[in-house]
Design a protein around this motif. Structure first.
Motif, mmCIF file in Angstrom:
data_model
loop_
_atom_site.group_PDB
_atom_site.id
_atom_site.type_symbol
_atom_site.label_atom_id
_atom_site.label_comp_id
_atom_site.label_asym_id
_atom_site.label_seq_id
_atom_site.Cartn_x
_atom_site.Cartn_y
_atom_site.Cartn_z
ATOM 1 N N ASP A 143 0.836 -1.204 0.000
ATOM 2 C CA ASP A 143 0.000 0.000 0.000
ATOM 3 C C ASP A 143 0.871 1.255 0.000
ATOM 4 O O ASP A 143 0.607 2.212 -0.734
ATOM 5 C CB ASP A 143 -0.938 0.017 1.215
ATOM 6 N N ARG A 144 1.921 1.250 0.826
ATOM 7 C CA ARG A 144 2.828 2.398 0.884
ATOM 8 C C ARG A 144 3.523 2.599 -0.465
ATOM 9 O O ARG A 144 3.611 3.721 -0.973
ATOM 10 C CB ARG A 144 3.865 2.177 1.987
ATOM 11 N N ARG A 162 1.100 4.083 -2.946
ATOM 12 C CA ARG A 162 0.913 5.524 -2.725
ATOM 13 C C ARG A 162 2.115 6.309 -3.262
ATOM 14 O O ARG A 162 1.965 7.353 -3.901
ATOM 15 C CB ARG A 162 0.708 5.817 -1.236
ATOM 16 N N ASN A 163 3.325 5.778 -3.012
ATOM 17 C CA ASN A 163 4.526 6.451 -3.515
ATOM 18 C C ASN A 163 4.552 6.473 -5.039
ATOM 19 O O ASN A 163 4.943 7.487 -5.636
ATOM 20 C CB ASN A 163 5.786 5.773 -2.978
ATOM 21 N N ASP A 167 1.921 6.436 -6.994
ATOM 22 C CA ASP A 167 0.913 7.423 -7.411
ATOM 23 C C ASP A 167 1.474 8.841 -7.297
ATOM 24 O O ASP A 167 1.286 9.672 -8.193
ATOM 25 C CB ASP A 167 -0.356 7.285 -6.564
ATOM 26 N N ARG A 168 2.173 9.148 -6.173
ATOM 27 C CA ARG A 168 2.781 10.475 -6.001
ATOM 28 C C ARG A 168 3.832 10.731 -7.074
ATOM 29 O O ARG A 168 3.896 11.818 -7.656
ATOM 30 C CB ARG A 168 3.406 10.586 -4.617
#
Length: 114
Positions: free
Chosen positions: A73-74, A77-78, A80-81
């Motif tokens: 998940d982390r 998110r990274n 996506d950023r």
């Protein structure tokens, strides 16, 4: 075949002897059953302990999968950023190129070289 005559007293004595032997056999069987019961209890305890260890192992594995899920998940998110930042940089680059192009056109139109 001639049958032997056995007196009632002899018959009773034989039956009492057989009865005593039968009681001894039953007592031996009861002892064997008691030993087998203890063995079954011991084996049941060992099996339960084994299942408890397996359950603990599954719990640790499950905790590991939970940590892996959190890490994924982390990472997601990274990514996506990062994707958003790359898109922004690309638009900034497109803007700079367009401004450079427009600047070149303005220079050619308003400041022609002789």
């Amino acid at each position: 075949m001639a049958e032997e005559y056995v007196s009632k007293d002899q018959h009773r004595a034989d039956l009492l002897e057989l009865r005593g032997e039968l009681k001894e056999e039953i007592a031996g069987i009861r002892q064997d059953v008691a030993v087998l019961s203890k063995n079954v209890e011991h084996l049941t305890e060992r099996v339960n302990e084994g299942f408890a260890r397996v359950n603990e192992g599954f719990t640790r594995v499950n905790e590991g999968f939970t940590r892996v899920d959190k890490n994924f998940d982390r990472i997601e998110r990274n990514i996506d950023r990062l994707h958003t930042m790359v898109q922004r940089q690309m638009w900034v680059l497109v803007g700079v190129v367009v401004l450079g192009f427009i600047g070149g056109i303005i220079k050619i139109v308003f400041f022609p070289t002789p």
